[in-house]
Design a protein around this motif. Structure first.
Motif, mmCIF file in Angstrom:
data_model
loop_
_atom_site.group_PDB
_atom_site.id
_atom_site.type_symbol
_atom_site.label_atom_id
_atom_site.label_comp_id
_atom_site.label_asym_id
_atom_site.label_seq_id
_atom_site.Cartn_x
_atom_site.Cartn_y
_atom_site.Cartn_z
ATOM 1 N N SER A 53 0.964 -1.347 -0.250
ATOM 2 C CA SER A 53 0.022 0.124 0.014
ATOM 3 C C SER A 53 0.746 1.306 -0.032
ATOM 4 N N GLN B 23 -6.301 1.043 4.724
ATOM 5 C CA GLN B 23 -4.967 1.352 3.625
ATOM 6 C C GLN B 23 -4.609 2.377 3.709
ATOM 7 N N VAL C 13 -5.080 -5.113 -1.452
ATOM 8 C CA VAL C 13 -4.084 -4.342 -2.100
ATOM 9 C C VAL C 13 -2.824 -5.201 -1.658
ATOM 10 N N GLU C 14 -2.625 -5.478 -0.442
ATOM 11 C CA GLU C 14 -1.484 -5.947 -0.061
ATOM 12 C C GLU C 14 -1.415 -7.489 -0.082
#
Length: 549
Positions: free
Chosen positions: A327, A483, A507-508
């Motif tokens: 992120s 995030q 996202v991660e």
């Protein structure tokens, strides 16, 4: 009045810090190495004794490689090697990582095919109830110094593979040995195998620590770990000097692979770890693709070592994967760092490097955007500690286990979700669950008619969170940041305006996977499933299409 120092003293301090920072950077990049008794022993035993009807498999793990960066580079026509592999193979953008999304835990899941509840490596940093201390494998220079260089080096170089990684879970190296196949690891964090190797510790590292001069460990047939274990020493000049982080860099790994290819020494399975991209993204953020372009050039050189790109895929199955996403951490002006000691100021918190006593209320183990919070001697329950944490709106959720159930509280709200393994609800991986109210806390889509669930914002959330909460002994919470934010302990490294990982969100958690040289597809796109997929590739006779690519 300002304190001043003579130029000589300052210079000595700079030299001292430079040496130790290099050592600490090595640890942070996965410095777990040893040197074979005979430099050429690995090269003599690495080639299979009998011909097998399957292709060799090379798995290149690129730390923090993201599909967004690949797509951006492809659009700009700057990634010819990756483009060729994608055009002649499979490209997935949804390979699910382990949790926490930290290299040491992810690599343990990759190499054992299990989540932390089975392989027992909870994170880059965690608290041991048995030792009453925080176990740190190398989170950052300041935190390492406060925890003590000696215990951090011992944990990373001795205990991780020998003691902490569960003996009950077979690594891919151990399993390949049982079927007579050869394996190799180049700069891998998790390397446990069946073949004995000797790790030689340089005097300048051994001196200020309790590490012995030599360590006997077990690994795959070919084990290359920087200058600590360089099977090519005396054969090929390698970039393993102090200024090159003693071989823990992409160039070293790539040159090792090229030598094996050109000299017909490839084992049946070769794992290659490329660490450089992660450090660049931590500093500059995940939108920068310079590091991906460099990585592509390095992949080009590996493919060309076979003679050509086509010849590479005729001879081997090439797999390239990321380990975690990253992120973008907000800039300092947006207050991205969640100071956990400040949030939990009413408790007596275990200090870095200290041993817990009856006066210690809680302990913290911060893995960037995720953290473990341990209840030690406070009379407050885990739920009461969670109630304090949930007031911090930059936190995403807080979770704990209680009486067989997993509890998940959404920060900033009163919503609480509960679940446990086994039940009528089946997820997309065939795992079954009993689901309580408020499944939207983890953004789960439940089909009540079909008794199925789909993951959205948090891939494979139920199993991954369960894995972390059952990864080691103790009463503790799992905290995941929203995030753009990251968590901080008493001396944790922070990455304001850069990049961070560790958390559960997509996202991660979602990373790319490229597979070329086979039409066989993995059953599921999760890092935890790659071990079984690779074993299948190595034990399956080639079909006509694989032979001709």
């Amino acid at each position: 009045m300002k304190k001043t120092e003579g130029k000589g003293v300052v210079l000595l301090r700079i030299i001292h810090w430079l040496i130790w920072i290099v050592v600490l950077l090595i640890i942070c990049s996965g410095c777990y190495g040893h040197e074979a008794k005979s430099k050429e022993e690995d090269l003599l035993r690495v080639k299979s004794q009998a011909e097998h009807p399957s292709k060799k498999v090379i798995l290149i793990l690129v730390d923090s490689l993201m599909y967004q960066s690949i797509d951006k580079g492809l659009q700009q026509n700057k990634l010819p090697a990756l483009k060729y592999l994608i055009d002649h193979g499979q490209y997935y953008k949804d390979l699910v990582s382990s949790f926490p999304t930290m290299s040491v835990t992810i690599d343990s899941s990759l190499i054992t095919g299990t989540y932390p509840d089975q392989h027992r490596v909870p994170g880059l940093i965690w608290y041991s109830a048995k030792d009453k201390k925080v176990i740190n494998y190398g989170t950052g220079p300041m935190e390492i110094l406060k925890h003590g260089v000696d215990p951090v080096l011992s944990n990373a170089m001795i205990h991780l593979n020998r003691d902490h990684l569960s003996a009950q879970t077979l690594t891919i190296y151990e399993q390949l040995n049982t079927v007579g196949l050869k394996s190799g690891s180049i700069n891998g964090l998790i390397y446990r195998g069946t073949v004995e190797h000797t790790l030689n510790i340089p005097e300048w590292i051994k001196g200020p620590t309790s590490l012995p001069g030599e360590l006997i460990v077990k690994g795959p047939d070919f084990l290359s770990l920087g200058s600590f274990s360089n099977p090519l020493e005396g054969i090929k000049k390698m970039p393993d000097s102090l200024t090159k982080r003693m071989g823990f860099n992409n160039e070293y790994a790539v040159e090792s692979v090229k030598y094996l290819v050109r000299n017909n020494k490839l084992p049946d399975f070769l794992y290659v770890y490329l660490p450089d991209l992660d450090q660049e993204l931590h500093k500059k953020g995940p939108s920068v693709i310079d590091g991906v372009i460099k990585t592509d050039k390095q992949v080009q050189s590996i493919l060309n070592a076979f003679g050509s790109f086509k010849e590479a895929l005729d001879q081997a199955i090439i797999m390239i994967a990321g380990d975690s996403g990253m992120s973008t951490i907000l800039p300092d002006s947006k207050h991205p760092v969640i100071d956990l000691p400040q949030v939990l100021h009413q408790y007596a918190i275990l200090g870095p490097g200290a041993e817990a006593t009856s006066a210690t209320d809680i302990a913290l183990a911060v893995n960037e955007t995720m953290a473990y919070v341990y209840k030690l001697n406070t009379k407050d329950s885990l739920k009461q500690i969670a109630d304090i944490l949930k007031e911090e709106t930059r936190i995403d959720f807080i979770s704990w286990k209680e009486a067989g159930w997993i509890h998940v509280v959404e920060a900033g709200t009163a919503k609480e979700f509960t679940y446990k393994p086994n039940g009528k609800i089946t997820d997309s991986y065939g795992q079954t669950w009993t689901i309580g109210s408020n499944p939207d806390v983890l953004d789960l889509h439940i089909n009540k008619d079909l008794n199925t669930l789909k993951y959205r914002e948090y891939p494979d959330a139920l199993k991954r969170l369960y894995g972390a909460l059952n990864s080691h002994e103790g009463d503790f919470l799992v905290v995941s940041a929203k995030q753009g934010y990251e968590l901080s302990g008493q001396s944790s490294p922070t990455h304001k305006g850069g990049g961070g990982h560790g958390a559960l969100h997509r996202v991660e958690s979602l990373v790319p996977l490229i597979i070329s040289g086979t039409t066989d597809k993995p059953d599921h796109t999760r890092i935890v499933d790659l071990k079984s997929y690779i074993l299948r590739l190595l034990t399956k006779p080639l079909g006509k299409s694989e032979k001709t690519n």
